[in-house]
Motif scaffolding. Structure first.
Motif, PDB file in Angstrom:
ATOM      1  N   LEU A 197       0.814  -1.441   0.116  1.00 56.20           N
ATOM      2  CA  LEU A 197       0.002  -0.310  -0.065  1.00 56.20           C
ATOM      3  C   LEU A 197       0.798   0.863   0.064  1.00 56.20           C
ATOM      4  O   LEU A 197      -0.054   2.352  -0.032  1.00 56.20           O
ATOM      5  CB  LEU A 197      -0.883   0.146   1.191  1.00 56.20           C
ATOM      6  N   ALA A 198       2.388   0.263   0.132  1.00 55.38           N
ATOM      7  CA  ALA A 198       3.016   2.537  -0.043  1.00 55.38           C
ATOM      8  C   ALA A 198       2.828   3.259  -1.047  1.00 55.38           C
ATOM      9  O   ALA A 198       2.372   4.763  -0.132  1.00 55.38           O
ATOM     10  CB  ALA A 198       4.854   2.060  -0.030  1.00 55.38           C
ATOM     11  N   GLY A 199       2.264   2.432  -2.376  1.00 54.00           N
ATOM     12  CA  GLY A 199       1.415   4.033  -2.872  1.00 54.00           C
ATOM     13  C   GLY A 199       0.593   4.593  -3.286  1.00 54.00           C
ATOM     14  O   GLY A 199       0.609   5.524  -3.142  1.00 54.00           O
ATOM     15  N   LEU A 200      -0.254   3.548  -2.951  1.00 54.44           N
ATOM     16  CA  LEU A 200      -1.602   4.229  -2.817  1.00 54.44           C
ATOM     17  C   LEU A 200      -1.826   5.212  -1.001  1.00 54.44           C
ATOM     18  O   LEU A 200      -2.316   6.077  -1.813  1.00 54.44           O
ATOM     19  CB  LEU A 200      -2.513   3.169  -2.325  1.00 54.44           C
ATOM     20  N   ASN A 201      -1.551   4.873  -0.615  1.00 52.19           N
ATOM     21  CA  ASN A 201      -0.990   5.164   0.619  1.00 52.19           C
ATOM     22  C   ASN A 201      -0.538   6.732   0.845  1.00 52.19           C
ATOM     23  O   ASN A 201      -0.949   7.909   1.001  1.00 52.19           O
ATOM     24  CB  ASN A 201      -0.546   5.097   2.081  1.00 52.19           C
ATOM     25  N   ARG A 202       0.509   6.880   0.220  1.00 53.71           N
ATOM     26  CA  ARG A 202       1.643   7.877  -0.497  1.00 53.71           C
ATOM     27  C   ARG A 202       0.287   9.323  -1.174  1.00 53.71           C
ATOM     28  O   ARG A 202       0.301  10.857  -1.341  1.00 53.71           O
ATOM     29  CB  ARG A 202       2.667   7.755  -0.721  1.00 53.71           C
ATOM     30  N   ALA A 203       0.160   7.965  -2.309  1.00 57.31           N
ATOM     31  CA  ALA A 203      -0.930   8.982  -2.964  1.00 57.31           C
ATOM     32  C   ALA A 203      -2.156   9.403  -2.374  1.00 57.31           C
ATOM     33  O   ALA A 203      -2.401  11.213  -2.796  1.00 57.31           O
ATOM     34  CB  ALA A 203      -1.754   8.062  -4.500  1.00 57.31           C
ATOM     35  N   LYS A 204      -2.849   8.532  -1.060  1.00 56.58           N
ATOM     36  CA  LYS A 204      -3.863   9.150  -0.918  1.00 56.58           C
ATOM     37  C   LYS A 204      -3.340  10.692   0.083  1.00 56.58           C
ATOM     38  O   LYS A 204      -3.985  11.913   0.607  1.00 56.58           O
ATOM     39  CB  LYS A 204      -4.304   8.624  -0.521  1.00 56.58           C
ATOM     40  N   GLN A 208      -3.134  12.849  -4.964  1.00 57.09           N
ATOM     41  CA  GLN A 208      -2.789  12.801  -5.974  1.00 57.09           C
ATOM     42  C   GLN A 208      -4.058  11.342  -6.235  1.00 57.09           C
ATOM     43  O   GLN A 208      -3.983  10.159  -5.931  1.00 57.09           O
ATOM     44  CB  GLN A 208      -1.638  11.856  -6.592  1.00 57.09           C
ATOM     45  N   ALA A 209      -4.864  11.531  -7.501  1.00 60.58           N
ATOM     46  CA  ALA A 209      -5.534  10.244  -7.872  1.00 60.58           C
ATOM     47  C   ALA A 209      -5.257   9.885  -9.578  1.00 60.58           C
ATOM     48  O   ALA A 209      -5.169  11.298 -10.136  1.00 60.58           O
ATOM     49  CB  ALA A 209      -6.537   9.944  -8.048  1.00 60.58           C
ATOM     50  N   ALA A 210      -5.270   8.614  -9.761  1.00 60.57           N
ATOM     51  CA  ALA A 210      -5.884   8.812 -11.476  1.00 60.57           C
ATOM     52  C   ALA A 210      -7.053   9.498 -11.982  1.00 60.57           C
ATOM     53  O   ALA A 210      -8.083   9.400 -11.143  1.00 60.57           O
ATOM     54  CB  ALA A 210      -5.932   7.544 -12.221  1.00 60.57           C
ATOM     55  N   PRO A 211      -6.496  10.664 -13.099  1.00 58.48           N
ATOM     56  CA  PRO A 211      -8.009  11.293 -13.630  1.00 58.48           C
ATOM     57  C   PRO A 211      -9.489  10.210 -14.115  1.00 58.48           C
ATOM     58  O   PRO A 211      -9.357   9.173 -14.329  1.00 58.48           O
ATOM     59  CB  PRO A 211      -7.116  11.800 -14.977  1.00 58.48           C
ATOM     60  N   PRO A 213     -12.343   8.869 -16.458  1.00 56.57           N
ATOM     61  CA  PRO A 213     -12.837   8.924 -17.654  1.00 56.57           C
ATOM     62  C   PRO A 213     -13.988   9.891 -17.747  1.00 56.57           C
ATOM     63  O   PRO A 213     -14.196   9.815 -16.836  1.00 56.57           O
ATOM     64  CB  PRO A 213     -13.267   7.982 -17.742  1.00 56.57           C
TER      65      PRO A 213
ATOM     66  N   TRP B 226      -9.333   7.387 -22.293  1.00 56.15           N
ATOM     67  CA  TRP B 226      -8.505   7.912 -20.779  1.00 56.15           C
ATOM     68  C   TRP B 226      -6.818   6.656 -20.950  1.00 56.15           C
ATOM     69  O   TRP B 226      -6.499   7.604 -20.627  1.00 56.15           O
ATOM     70  CB  TRP B 226      -9.469   7.052 -21.007  1.00 56.15           C
ATOM     71  N   ILE B 252       5.300  -1.215  -3.833  1.00 60.62           N
ATOM     72  CA  ILE B 252       4.416  -0.805  -4.763  1.00 60.62           C
ATOM     73  C   ILE B 252       3.990   1.042  -5.248  1.00 60.62           C
ATOM     74  O   ILE B 252       3.132   1.721  -4.195  1.00 60.62           O
ATOM     75  CB  ILE B 252       3.223  -1.385  -4.884  1.00 60.62           C
ATOM     76  N   TYR B 253       4.291   1.140  -6.198  1.00 56.92           N
ATOM     77  CA  TYR B 253       4.136   2.062  -6.271  1.00 56.92           C
ATOM     78  C   TYR B 253       3.337   2.339  -7.736  1.00 56.92           C
ATOM     79  O   TYR B 253       4.392   2.538  -9.029  1.00 56.92           O
ATOM     80  CB  TYR B 253       4.985   3.223  -6.422  1.00 56.92           C
TER      81      TYR B 253
END
Lengths: 216, 433
Positions: A197-204, A208-211, A213, B226, B252-253
């Motif tokens: 979850l390192a990246g997901l937690n960092r994004a939150k 940050q998030a994916a755009p 559609p 997209w 994981i990133y």
């Protein structure tokens, strides 16, 4: 020595999964290890007979793959990753300490049959280095002390919880799972761990998030 | 560049691996959408997306699918390469643990597109928990009517078999994987013929990596525009990067292709305190190492190639200056020697000799004459084996010589462990936070 009752039926179940019988050979050999603790001559011969192969043909396959044991594996087959990333981050030290602690080297079994030890190659868990396995269940981010602690716990008959999976079971039980027989443990170990979850937690944290559609 | 979790977006939900967890976020709606199109339309969408294979080679996925002959009267097969074993690669196993239904949905859509009625998921045998989770996901997909006969009333039939390997790195090579799946020793085949025309059981076969397949439902659901809004023209989309080594927050990133290693490293908390990047490998031990001077290179297929390496599996391993290059390279060669299947003489014999000579350097007993010898052995292997394992084995030493020749010179007089204290390189040495 005869194979346990029902072995042939269970092997047939594996064969039935495939459009061509020989494709079943690898999981069949895993099942033989579940029944016998290693790939016994009788087990190998039965697989060969059921697939219409010579024993030599089946043995040629069995000897190619490192998971198949030629003599009884320990009840707990311990792996220590010594591939460079894990090895450098601490796996080499863990290997040396564990080998001394158990009094056995690579591909050896303790006299009581409790443990076997293997220098394993990359276990696909480099983010979680140094990595160790007990009957192939993950034991992530190990230290020399925690590695010794795992085998001491097993020796004392205490359950060992894998870091991403269930409580470690016996070599034979795990081989039955690998042979494709449902053990009902898929939900064990819960959700993703902190490193996954390192990246997901960092994004939150950073918002940050994916755009999204554009729907239209 | 910002992180963009897509495949990993809901992994913080404790039931992300279950049918309920997956369906909470549009799970299996991509399948319904795909079944409403013709198989050729689905292939067209994936082609237009520009998705490239995430297993290492980066071959365009839609193009690969389009090579499968249609109307040939033969059965077609889909085989998922879930044999993740490349040193440094650790992204497919987490996906299968946390998101197995994305894989299953991708398998269903892909099989429909290539007109396969049989799919196999070949998982390495040493990860029982990934096997459990994928088996459970397949079972639940059958129960929900997504797999089996007449999927969702569409007339599409599909059988999915979860298959376990038994310990052989070489089976990650697609033709060796096919031999292994046929119950043989896992040895690579000569190409051509390519699997698209003569693969499993000599029938047309598509082999795709786990992460590649997991991209498919998102592309079908969200569209080509997209998908192409991430990444570059030649490397569209996002990537599940796995950062490991001497970094403060390995893990994981997920980010667009084109993020730089410096940015990714910053997300991962940087190199442990007081240390610097010495060398890093963008995607597995089979790609040439790079150094701190390459940290601003965008992580795309084309930019990493221009820098002299390969994106590979997109799973960077980072090492700081406590690490002996000689020790690392020797270790990787020991791995390739161990995993060489023995079919091709240059790889079988060459890896043996490289290890023999490298061990002398590791022990501080190399000679100056050994260096051209090593270069020659590598040149004798490269391009002279059936599969990429030979090329991979011939890669670490020349790459290391390019940046760290002096360490091999040092290897003629001092052992690696005397030059670089192995204790300082461990992450429990007290240097790390």
């Amino acid at each position: 020595m005869a194979l346990p009752d029902g072995t042939r039926e269970r092997l047939s179940e594996i064969v039935a999964r495939y459009p061509q019988p020989r494709s079943a050979l690898l999981p069949m050999l895993h099942l033989v290890q579940a029944e016998e603790g290693y790939v016994t001559p009788d087990g190998l011969a039965l697989c060969a007979e059921m697939l219409g192969l010579s024993t030599a043909e089946a043995a040629a396959v069995s000897s190619f793959y490192t998971m198949y044991q030629r003599r009884p594996a320990g009840e707990f087959h311990i792996g220590v990753c010594i591939n460079p990333l894990c090895g450098i981050l601490g796996g080499d030290a863990i290997w040396a300490a564990l080998s001394e602690h158990l009094g056995i080297g690579h591909d050896e079994v303790t006299p009581d049959g409790k443990f076997s030890l293997e220098r394993i190659e990359c276990q696909a868990a480099c983010t979680h280095a140094p990595v160790m396995t007990a009957n192939w269940e993950y034991l992530d981010q190990m230290t020399v002390e925690s590695a010794k602690g795992v085998v001491d716990k097993i020796r004392a008959g205490e359950p060992v919880q894998s870091t991403r999976g269930p409580v470690v079971r016996s070599f034979r039980d795990t081989e039955r799972t690998v042979a494709g027989f449902d053990d009902g443990l898929a939900d064990e170990g819960g959700g993703a761990d902190a490193l996954m979850l390192a990246g997901l937690n960092r994004a939150k944290e950073l918002g940050q998030a994916a755009p999204e559609p554009k729907r239209g | 560049m910002a992180l963009t979790p897509v495949i990993t977006a809901h992994w913080d939900e404790p039931d992300s691996h279950t049918m309920a967890g997956y369906k909470r976020h549009a799970g299996y709606t991509g399948l319904s959408a795909a079944l409403a199109k013709t198989p050729d339309e689905v292939i067209g969408i994936v082609k237009d997306s520009g998705l490239r294979g995430r297993g290492g080679a980066g071959f365009p996925t839609g193009l690969k699918w389009s090579f499968v002959p249609q109307g040939d009267g033969k059965p077609h097969y889909l085989v998922v390469n879930a044999d993740e074993s490349e040193p440094g690669a650790c992204k497919d196993i987490p996906i299968m643990l946390a998101n197995p239904h994305a894989l299953v949905e991708g398998v269903l859509i892909t099989a429909y597109a290539i007109r396969a009625s049989h799919a196999f998921i070949y998982i390495r045998g040493e990860v029982p928990h990934a096997i459990r989770r994928v088996m459970a996901a397949v079972r639940d997909a059958y129960a929900a009517g997504y797999a089996g006969k007449n999927v969702l009333g569409s007339g599409f039939d599909i059988e999915i078999v979860v298959h376990s390997g038994a310990g052989a790195y070489i089976c990650g090579e697609e033709t060796a994987l096919l031999d292994s799946l046929e119950g043989l020793r896992g040895q690579p085949r000569l190409k051509p013929p390519f699997p698209a025309t003569a693969g499993l059981y000599a029938a047309p076969t598509v082999i795709n990596n786990v992460e590649t397949i997991c991209n498919i439902p998102t592309i079908i659901n969200n569209g080509v525009d997209w998908f192409r809004s991430f990444g570059t023209e030649k490397s569209p989309g996002f990537k599940v990067f796995a950062v490991s080594g001497h970094v403060n927050r390995p893990g994981i990133y997920e980010a667009p292709l084109g993020i730089t290693m410096r940015e990714l490293l910053e997300h991962a908390g940087g190199v442990r305190e007081g240390r610097e990047v010495k060398f890093w490998l963008p995607g597995g031990s089979s790609v040439p190492m790079l150094t701190a001077e390459h940290l601003d290179t965008p992580l795309t297929y084309e930019d990493i190639a221009a820098a002299g390496s390969m994106l590979g599996t997109g799973t960077p391993m980072v090492f700081d200056e406590t690490t002996s290059v000689v020790r690392a390279v020797t270790g990787w060669l020991e791995f390739y020697k161990h995993e060489s299947c023995g079919k091709c003489t240059p790889c079988r014999e060459g890896t043996y000799w490289i290890v023999d000579v490298l061990k002398r350097f590791r022990a501080g007993k190399g000679t100056p004459e050994d260096l051209p010898k090593l270069e020659e052995i590598c040149a004798q292997i490269f391009g002279r084996s059936f599969c990429a394992l030979g090329d991979a084995a011939a890669t670490p030493f020349p790459a290391a010589m390019k940046y760290f020749a002096s360490e091999f010179a040092d290897g003629t007089r001092a052992a690696a462990n005397d030059l670089f204290d192995p204790v300082a390189a461990t992450i429990f040495s007290g240097v790390a936070s």
